[in-house]
Motif scaffolding. Structure first.
Motif, PDB file in Angstrom:
ATOM      1  N   HIS A  93      13.310  10.600   3.737  1.00  0.00           N
ATOM      2  CA  HIS A  93      12.045  11.278   4.014  1.00  0.00           C
ATOM      3  C   HIS A  93      12.044  11.844   5.447  1.00  0.00           C
ATOM      4  O   HIS A  93      11.672  12.996   5.677  1.00  0.00           O
ATOM      5  N   GLU A  94      12.472  11.024   6.400  1.00  0.00           N
ATOM      6  CA  GLU A  94      12.506  11.487   7.796  1.00  0.00           C
ATOM      7  C   GLU A  94      13.459  12.672   7.946  1.00  0.00           C
ATOM      8  O   GLU A  94      13.189  13.631   8.663  1.00  0.00           O
ATOM      9  N   PHE A  95      14.604  12.592   7.253  1.00  0.00           N
ATOM     10  CA  PHE A  95      15.579  13.693   7.322  1.00  0.00           C
ATOM     11  C   PHE A  95      14.958  14.985   6.792  1.00  0.00           C
ATOM     12  O   PHE A  95      15.112  16.059   7.398  1.00  0.00           O
ATOM     13  N   ARG A  96      14.218  14.873   5.675  1.00  0.00           N
ATOM     14  CA  ARG A  96      13.587  16.080   5.113  1.00  0.00           C
ATOM     15  C   ARG A  96      12.584  16.677   6.107  1.00  0.00           C
ATOM     16  O   ARG A  96      12.521  17.885   6.294  1.00  0.00           O
ATOM     17  N   GLN A  97      11.811  15.788   6.760  1.00  0.00           N
ATOM     18  CA  GLN A  97      10.814  16.281   7.726  1.00  0.00           C
ATOM     19  C   GLN A  97      11.498  17.020   8.887  1.00  0.00           C
ATOM     20  O   GLN A  97      11.112  18.128   9.251  1.00  0.00           O
ATOM     21  N   ILE A  98      12.526  16.393   9.442  1.00  0.00           N
ATOM     22  CA  ILE A  98      13.175  16.979  10.622  1.00  0.00           C
ATOM     23  C   ILE A  98      13.966  18.227  10.239  1.00  0.00           C
ATOM     24  O   ILE A  98      13.940  19.240  10.956  1.00  0.00           O
ATOM     25  N   SER A  99      14.635  18.208   9.087  1.00  0.00           N
ATOM     26  CA  SER A  99      15.406  19.404   8.738  1.00  0.00           C
ATOM     27  C   SER A  99      14.481  20.577   8.417  1.00  0.00           C
ATOM     28  O   SER A  99      14.783  21.721   8.736  1.00  0.00           O
ATOM     29  N   GLN A 100      13.307  20.295   7.833  1.00  0.00           N
ATOM     30  CA  GLN A 100      12.331  21.367   7.584  1.00  0.00           C
ATOM     31  C   GLN A 100      11.847  21.973   8.913  1.00  0.00           C
ATOM     32  O   GLN A 100      11.746  23.184   9.060  1.00  0.00           O
ATOM     33  N   LEU A 101      11.589  21.098   9.874  1.00  0.00           N
ATOM     34  CA  LEU A 101      11.146  21.550  11.200  1.00  0.00           C
ATOM     35  C   LEU A 101      12.218  22.436  11.856  1.00  0.00           C
ATOM     36  O   LEU A 101      11.920  23.508  12.403  1.00  0.00           O
ATOM     37  N   LEU A 102      13.470  22.010  11.763  1.00  0.00           N
ATOM     38  CA  LEU A 102      14.566  22.789  12.363  1.00  0.00           C
ATOM     39  C   LEU A 102      14.696  24.146  11.682  1.00  0.00           C
ATOM     40  O   LEU A 102      14.931  25.165  12.336  1.00  0.00           O
ATOM     41  N   LYS A 103      14.515  24.154  10.368  1.00  0.00           N
ATOM     42  CA  LYS A 103      14.615  25.414   9.634  1.00  0.00           C
ATOM     43  C   LYS A 103      13.520  26.374  10.095  1.00  0.00           C
ATOM     44  O   LYS A 103      13.770  27.557  10.338  1.00  0.00           O
ATOM     45  N   GLU A 104      12.302  25.845  10.235  1.00  0.00           N
ATOM     46  CA  GLU A 104      11.190  26.706  10.660  1.00  0.00           C
ATOM     47  C   GLU A 104      11.375  27.201  12.092  1.00  0.00           C
ATOM     48  O   GLU A 104      11.070  28.329  12.419  1.00  0.00           O
ATOM     49  N   GLN A 105      11.858  26.315  12.959  1.00  0.00           N
ATOM     50  CA  GLN A 105      11.900  26.647  14.383  1.00  0.00           C
ATOM     51  C   GLN A 105      13.089  27.487  14.792  1.00  0.00           C
ATOM     52  O   GLN A 105      13.001  28.282  15.711  1.00  0.00           O
ATOM     53  N   CYS A 106      14.247  27.280  14.142  1.00  0.00           N
ATOM     54  CA  CYS A 106      15.413  28.048  14.612  1.00  0.00           C
ATOM     55  C   CYS A 106      16.346  28.477  13.491  1.00  0.00           C
ATOM     56  O   CYS A 106      17.423  29.015  13.772  1.00  0.00           O
ATOM     57  N   ASN A 127      19.927  25.522   8.800  1.00  0.00           N
ATOM     58  CA  ASN A 127      19.735  25.142   7.403  1.00  0.00           C
ATOM     59  C   ASN A 127      20.652  23.957   7.072  1.00  0.00           C
ATOM     60  O   ASN A 127      21.800  24.153   6.686  1.00  0.00           O
ATOM     61  N   LEU A 128      20.150  22.746   7.259  1.00  0.00           N
ATOM     62  CA  LEU A 128      20.997  21.564   7.020  1.00  0.00           C
ATOM     63  C   LEU A 128      21.094  21.269   5.525  1.00  0.00           C
ATOM     64  O   LEU A 128      20.125  21.438   4.787  1.00  0.00           O
ATOM     65  N   GLN A 129      22.282  20.856   5.092  1.00  0.00           N
ATOM     66  CA  GLN A 129      22.470  20.476   3.691  1.00  0.00           C
ATOM     67  C   GLN A 129      21.959  19.041   3.484  1.00  0.00           C
ATOM     68  O   GLN A 129      21.835  18.274   4.443  1.00  0.00           O
ATOM     69  N   ASP A 130      21.684  18.688   2.208  1.00  0.00           N
ATOM     70  CA  ASP A 130      21.095  17.381   1.909  1.00  0.00           C
ATOM     71  C   ASP A 130      21.936  16.210   2.434  1.00  0.00           C
ATOM     72  O   ASP A 130      21.412  15.144   2.728  1.00  0.00           O
ATOM     73  N   ASP A 131      23.270  16.420   2.517  1.00  0.00           N
ATOM     74  CA  ASP A 131      24.120  15.299   2.944  1.00  0.00           C
ATOM     75  C   ASP A 131      24.417  15.338   4.451  1.00  0.00           C
ATOM     76  O   ASP A 131      25.328  14.667   4.927  1.00  0.00           O
ATOM     77  N   GLN A 132      23.635  16.121   5.210  1.00  0.00           N
ATOM     78  CA  GLN A 132      23.926  16.212   6.655  1.00  0.00           C
ATOM     79  C   GLN A 132      22.972  15.371   7.501  1.00  0.00           C
ATOM     80  O   GLN A 132      22.767  15.654   8.684  1.00  0.00           O
ATOM     81  N   ASP A 133      22.434  14.309   6.890  1.00  0.00           N
ATOM     82  CA  ASP A 133      21.544  13.442   7.665  1.00  0.00           C
ATOM     83  C   ASP A 133      22.285  12.786   8.832  1.00  0.00           C
ATOM     84  O   ASP A 133      21.712  12.529   9.886  1.00  0.00           O
ATOM     85  N   LEU A 188      11.493   5.711  21.643  1.00  0.00           N
ATOM     86  CA  LEU A 188      11.162   5.695  20.211  1.00  0.00           C
ATOM     87  C   LEU A 188      12.175   4.844  19.442  1.00  0.00           C
ATOM     88  O   LEU A 188      13.319   4.682  19.877  1.00  0.00           O
ATOM     89  N   HIS A 189      11.733   4.353  18.275  1.00  0.00           N
ATOM     90  CA  HIS A 189      12.603   3.452  17.508  1.00  0.00           C
ATOM     91  C   HIS A 189      12.966   4.005  16.140  1.00  0.00           C
ATOM     92  O   HIS A 189      13.782   3.417  15.434  1.00  0.00           O
ATOM     93  N   SER A 190      12.319   5.111  15.729  1.00  0.00           N
ATOM     94  CA  SER A 190      12.643   5.652  14.411  1.00  0.00           C
ATOM     95  C   SER A 190      12.547   7.179  14.456  1.00  0.00           C
ATOM     96  O   SER A 190      11.911   7.761  15.353  1.00  0.00           O
ATOM     97  N   PHE A 191      13.153   7.829  13.471  1.00  0.00           N
ATOM     98  CA  PHE A 191      13.084   9.287  13.405  1.00  0.00           C
ATOM     99  C   PHE A 191      11.699   9.762  12.961  1.00  0.00           C
ATOM    100  O   PHE A 191      11.305  10.885  13.248  1.00  0.00           O
ATOM    101  N   GLY A 192      10.968   8.876  12.281  1.00  0.00           N
ATOM    102  CA  GLY A 192       9.579   9.192  11.933  1.00  0.00           C
ATOM    103  C   GLY A 192       8.764   9.339  13.212  1.00  0.00           C
ATOM    104  O   GLY A 192       7.959  10.277  13.355  1.00  0.00           O
ATOM    105  N   GLN A 193       8.993   8.433  14.164  1.00  0.00           N
ATOM    106  CA  GLN A 193       8.275   8.522  15.448  1.00  0.00           C
ATOM    107  C   GLN A 193       8.687   9.795  16.191  1.00  0.00           C
ATOM    108  O   GLN A 193       7.856  10.475  16.800  1.00  0.00           O
TER     109      GLN A 193
END
Ligand code: SAM
Length: 277
Positions: A7-20, A23-29, A45-50
């Protein structure tokens, strides 16, 4: 630092796609995990969600660093022989002719210039071609604008100081000795006559860049490979529209098939392909 969840990977990769556009692939976490862990830890911070939450609250302060860390800045001097051959034998001679016919300025854009090697390679080549014509002053008619989204890469580019490893990637000894000063054991500094010919600026290619005006030559190589096919096509189509009538766009070897082919023609030159309107 906790391991990144799907879930965190999806959030961060979506943000990266929008910002720059990255386009990360599903297995590039693992890429997010390895490149952003230390940064998240440095923020306490202690997690990627944070980390994702903090990026929502302080995008202007934190996003540039995330972009520095997530962009791939791999580059070298005179990368891809066939491209430099096409520049020297076909594209630049046409631009020199344009000057002969009375043009005052040749505008060149290096899009996604990373740490400067591509832009400075071009400035060296133009310098050599001018010297061969006994017309050193002509080099001043070429204005070279080099841009990148990564502030860290641009800082290196502006300083034009390279270590032994960086300098030896693609640069001949003749060019090294002619254009660089050896400072200290492991440091090569580009001489000002070439360094000052390139103007660097920050740009995000996934935002509108039409205000940059017209260019006689655009190099956008090994940049859009990180974008999705639709973003790549949009970016490259916009660049074609910014070419002067006889201008040329050079993309990387794996980036040449894109967009609406009615908008441009592809020119083949001894193994290289470039695009004109
Ligand atoms: C692999 S390097 C290629 C450098 C050089 N063009 C070459 O071929 O050697 C890709 C560069 O594109 C930049 N880049 C990636 N996304 C970008 C964007 N949305 N806008 C501008 N530059 C971007 C990266 O920061 C990186 O420096």
């Amino acid at each position: 630092m906790q391991a990144i969840t799907k879930h965190e990977f999806r959030q961060i990769s979506q943000l990266l796609k929008e910002q720059c556009g990255i386009n990360l692939q599903d297995d590039q976490d693992y890429l997010v995990q390895t490149r952003l862990s230390d940064f998240a830890t440095s923020l306490g911070l202690h997690s990627f969600g944070q980390l994702f939450s903090r990026l929502q609250f302080e995008p202007e302060r934190l996003l540039p660093t995330v972009i520095n860390l997530m962009t791939t800045n791999e580059t070298l001097w005179f990368r891809d022989d066939s491209c430099w051959n096409a520049l020297e034998k076909s594209i630049l001679p046409a631009l020199f002719k344009k000057l002969e016919k009375g043009a005052q300025e040749i505008r060149i854009w290096i899009a996604g210039c990373s740490t400067g090697q591509e832009a400075y390679s071009l400035a060296m080549l133009i310098d050599e071609m001018c010297q061969r014509q006994n017309a050193a002053a002509l080099a001043r008619c070429f204005s070279i604008h080099a841009m990148d989204i990564s502030q860290a890469a641009l800082e290196t580019a502006r300083h034009a100081r390279y270590n032994d490893f960086e300098i030896n990637r693609g640069l001949s000894l003749t060019r090294r000795n002619k254009y660089f000063e050896h400072q200290g054991q492991n440091l090569w500094v580009l001489r000002p006559n070439i360094r000052l010919r390139v103007h660097f600026a920050n740009i995000n290619l996934t935002r509108d860049f039409s205000h940059l005006g017209r260019f006689d030559l655009i190099l956008c190589r090994n940049v859009t490979i990180y974008f999705s096919a639709d973003v790549r096509s949009k970016v490259l189509s916009a660049m074609v529209k910014m070419l002067t009538p006889e201008g040329a766009l050079l993309v990387g070897a794996t980036e040449s098939l894109w967009g609406n082919r009615k908008e441009f023609k592809e020119v083949q030159f001894q193994g290289a392909v470039y695009v004109q309107r």
